[in-house]
Every structure is written in structure tokens, then in C-alpha cells.
Scaffold this motif. Structure first.
Motif, mmCIF file in Angstrom:
data_model
loop_
_atom_site.group_PDB
_atom_site.id
_atom_site.type_symbol
_atom_site.label_atom_id
_atom_site.label_comp_id
_atom_site.label_asym_id
_atom_site.label_seq_id
_atom_site.Cartn_x
_atom_site.Cartn_y
_atom_site.Cartn_z
ATOM 1 N N ARG A 48 1.981 1.769 -3.457
ATOM 2 C CA ARG A 48 0.879 2.278 -4.280
ATOM 3 C C ARG A 48 0.733 3.794 -4.113
ATOM 4 N NH1 ARG A 48 -4.083 0.926 -3.108
ATOM 5 N NH2 ARG A 48 -4.874 0.941 -5.250
ATOM 6 N N ARG A 49 0.851 4.263 -2.868
ATOM 7 C CA ARG A 49 0.750 5.706 -2.619
ATOM 8 C C ARG A 49 1.872 6.462 -3.314
ATOM 9 N NH1 ARG A 49 -0.131 4.417 3.071
ATOM 10 N NH2 ARG A 49 -2.363 4.429 3.548
ATOM 11 N N ALA B 216 -7.935 -0.134 -3.359
ATOM 12 C CA ALA B 216 -7.866 0.007 -1.904
ATOM 13 C C ALA B 216 -8.763 -1.011 -1.204
ATOM 14 C CB ALA B 216 -8.265 1.422 -1.494
ATOM 15 N N GLN C 176 0.818 -1.203 0.000
ATOM 16 C CA GLN C 176 0.000 0.000 0.000
ATOM 17 C C GLN C 176 0.863 1.269 0.000
ATOM 18 O OE1 GLN C 176 -2.905 0.604 -0.670
ATOM 19 N NE2 GLN C 176 -3.396 2.614 0.174
ATOM 20 N N ASP D 152 -0.701 1.725 -11.437
ATOM 21 C CA ASP D 152 -0.665 0.804 -10.302
ATOM 22 C C ASP D 152 -0.541 -0.627 -10.827
ATOM 23 O OD1 ASP D 152 -0.937 -0.582 -7.973
ATOM 24 O OD2 ASP D 152 -2.968 0.100 -7.517
ATOM 25 N N VAL E 270 -6.744 -4.071 -0.938
ATOM 26 C CA VAL E 270 -5.731 -3.936 0.121
ATOM 27 C C VAL E 270 -6.358 -4.300 1.460
ATOM 28 C CG1 VAL E 270 -4.249 -2.340 1.376
ATOM 29 C CG2 VAL E 270 -4.394 -2.190 -1.112
ATOM 30 N N GLY E 271 -7.576 -3.764 1.703
ATOM 31 C CA GLY E 271 -8.268 -4.073 2.951
ATOM 32 C C GLY E 271 -8.591 -5.542 3.094
ATOM 33 N N PRO F 71 -12.330 -0.630 -6.453
ATOM 34 C CA PRO F 71 -11.119 0.112 -6.064
ATOM 35 C C PRO F 71 -10.021 -0.822 -5.574
ATOM 36 C CG PRO F 71 -13.094 1.093 -5.097
ATOM 37 C CD PRO F 71 -13.507 -0.226 -5.664
ATOM 38 N N ARG G 128 1.158 6.657 -6.999
ATOM 39 C CA ARG G 128 0.136 7.645 -7.350
ATOM 40 C C ARG G 128 0.717 9.053 -7.373
ATOM 41 N NH1 ARG G 128 -3.497 4.690 -4.058
ATOM 42 N NH2 ARG G 128 -3.180 6.175 -2.360
#
Length: 241
Positions: free
Chosen positions: A189-190, A215, A186, A199, A218-219, A213, A193
Motif C-alpha cells: 500500500r505504501r 490504515a 501494508q 489502493d 490494516v490495524g 481509513p 501511494r
């Protein structure tokens, strides 16, 4: 043939389970490795090998044709398989990477809670051999051979105490390292961006495959890894109180 019989007896015979204190000390040592950047960078190769092995195993199970595995010096890896570019099989193959170490660690914790430390070491050796035949780059070959040599030394020549400590350390490493790897993804990924690059992470690919998404994935991956860590810790510690 005597050594085969001896090995089989060691594999199928439960060993004494260490005290909770010893198990917690092993966990603390592994946690220290995860927190020290230089140590994590070296140990991370082991997690990458399991990550790519999980991609490969699920790819084969869903009917894809495996083309090879690569492990790189920056601890990244790549598993190439041929098949439908979309669909449940592809989603399962991609999702297996970050969840694979956690689920293997969970299975390892179950075995250790029942005293099968030597059996676990042999299972890990089999995993390494299966990865070895699919490696397609020199660095990956070196990484798997070095890891395998260390594991063979512990499994074949190590004392019962050394085998037990190694088995618990590897299990804690899988359980604790899996969620760290997701958080690391993650962070990457940030950074990507901010630089405006595409990505290419597993979460990003899962997002594109499912039109959701990245994200969210990721969760999901993090929850699976944390769930495996929680249950694995119960098996490793809770049953020994």
C-alpha cells in the motif's frame, strides 16, 4: 471398504502430543521459511489458497454467488462473487481473506492441543478439494494440485511422526504467516501511494466500503492475526509444559 474404517479410526483417535521442544523446533523451522525470501515466495502460495478459500467461504455464507477463484504465480489471488456491492455481507467477505488463515490456524492449534493431527490433515484436504472445484485459471489449478498431492502423500502414506510434524508445521505456518501477509499488504500500500496508484488492497476496499481509513483496517486485521497467533501458541505450547 476397510481403508475407510481405518481412516475414520485414525481421524477420531487422538495421537500422542509431541514435547514442547519438538513443537518449538517446528515453529523455528517455519519461521526460517518465512524469513528466507525464496522459501517464503514458494510457501506463500499455500497461504494465498487459504486466503482465497476464506473469501469464498464467507461469500457463500452471506448469500453471495461464488463465480470462481484464481491463484497467480506472483502469489496474489482473486475470488469473484456476485451479490450486493456494499453492506455487511460484502465487508465480511473482504475481511475474511487476511483473517482466514489466522482463524484456521487457531482452530488447527486447538485440534493439535488435543492430539487430532490426522483429523487436521483431513480437514485441510477437504478445504483443498472445495477450492479445487472453484479454480478458474491454469496456474491456480497447478498450485492447488501440487499442494494437494503433497498433503495426500503425508496424510495417506506418512508415518505417525511425519503426520504430526506436518500438521504442526502447517499450523505454525498459518499462525505466523497470517500477520506477515498483513504487513506485506501494508508495504505494498505504501509503495502504491508513492506511485500514485489506487489502493486495490483488501484494506483499501474495506476502507471504501465503510468510509474509514484503510490504515484502520490494516490495524484491525493485524490485531486479529496477532491475537490468533498468541492464543494458538498457548494451545500448542502452554498446555504441554
Amino acid at each position: 471398504m476397510d481403508w475407510i474404517g481405518d481412516a475414520w479410526q485414525d481421524i477420531t483417535t487422538p495421537q500422542p502430543v509431541p514435547s514442547s521442544t519438538a513443537v518449538l523446533l517446528t515453529a523455528a523451522g517455519v519461521l526460517l521459511v518465512l524469513l528466507v525470501p525464496a522459501a517464503w515466495h514458494v510457501a506463500r502460495h499455500g497461504l494465498t489458497i487459504v486466503h482465497e478459500a476464506a473469501h469464498a467461504a464467507v461469500a457463500v455464507l452471506v448469500g453471495r454467488r461464488l463465480s470462481g477463484i484464481r491463484v497467480h504465480s506472483d502469489t496474489s489471488g482473486l475470488t469473484v462473487s456476485v451479490g450486493k456491492p456494499r453492506g455487511p455481507g460484502m465487508v465480511a467477505t473482504v475481511a475474511a481473506g487476511y483473517t482466514g488463515p489466522a482463524l484456521l490456524g487457531l482452530g488447527a492449534a486447538w485440534l493439535l492441543s488435543r492430539g487430532y493431527a490426522v483429523a487436521l490433515l483431513w480437514i485441510l484436504l477437504v478445504v483443498l478439494v472445495l477450492v479445487l472445484v472453484q479454480i478458474r485459471n491454469w496456474y491456480g489449478l497447478w498450485a492447488v494440485l501440487v499442494t494437494g498431492a503433497l498433503l495426500v502423500a503425508v496424510t495417506v502414506w506418512g508415518s505417525a511422526t511425519v503426520q504430526s510434524v506436518a500438521a504442526y508445521a502447517m499450523t505454525w505456518f498459518l499462525l505466523l504467516g497470517a500477520p506477515r501477509a498483513v504487513l506485506e499488504m501494508q508495504s505494498e500500500r505504501r509503495r502504491g501511494r508513492r506511485r500514485g496508484v489506487q489502493d486495490t488492497s483488501d484494506a483499501g476496499l474495506l476502507g471504501r466500503l465503510t468510509h474509514t481509513p484503510g490504515a484502520l483496517w490494516v490495524g484491525i486485521l493485524l490485531l486479529v492475526c496477532l491475537g490468533a497467533l498468541a492464543l494458538g501458541a498457548v494451545w500448542l505450547i502452554g498446555l504441554q509444559v
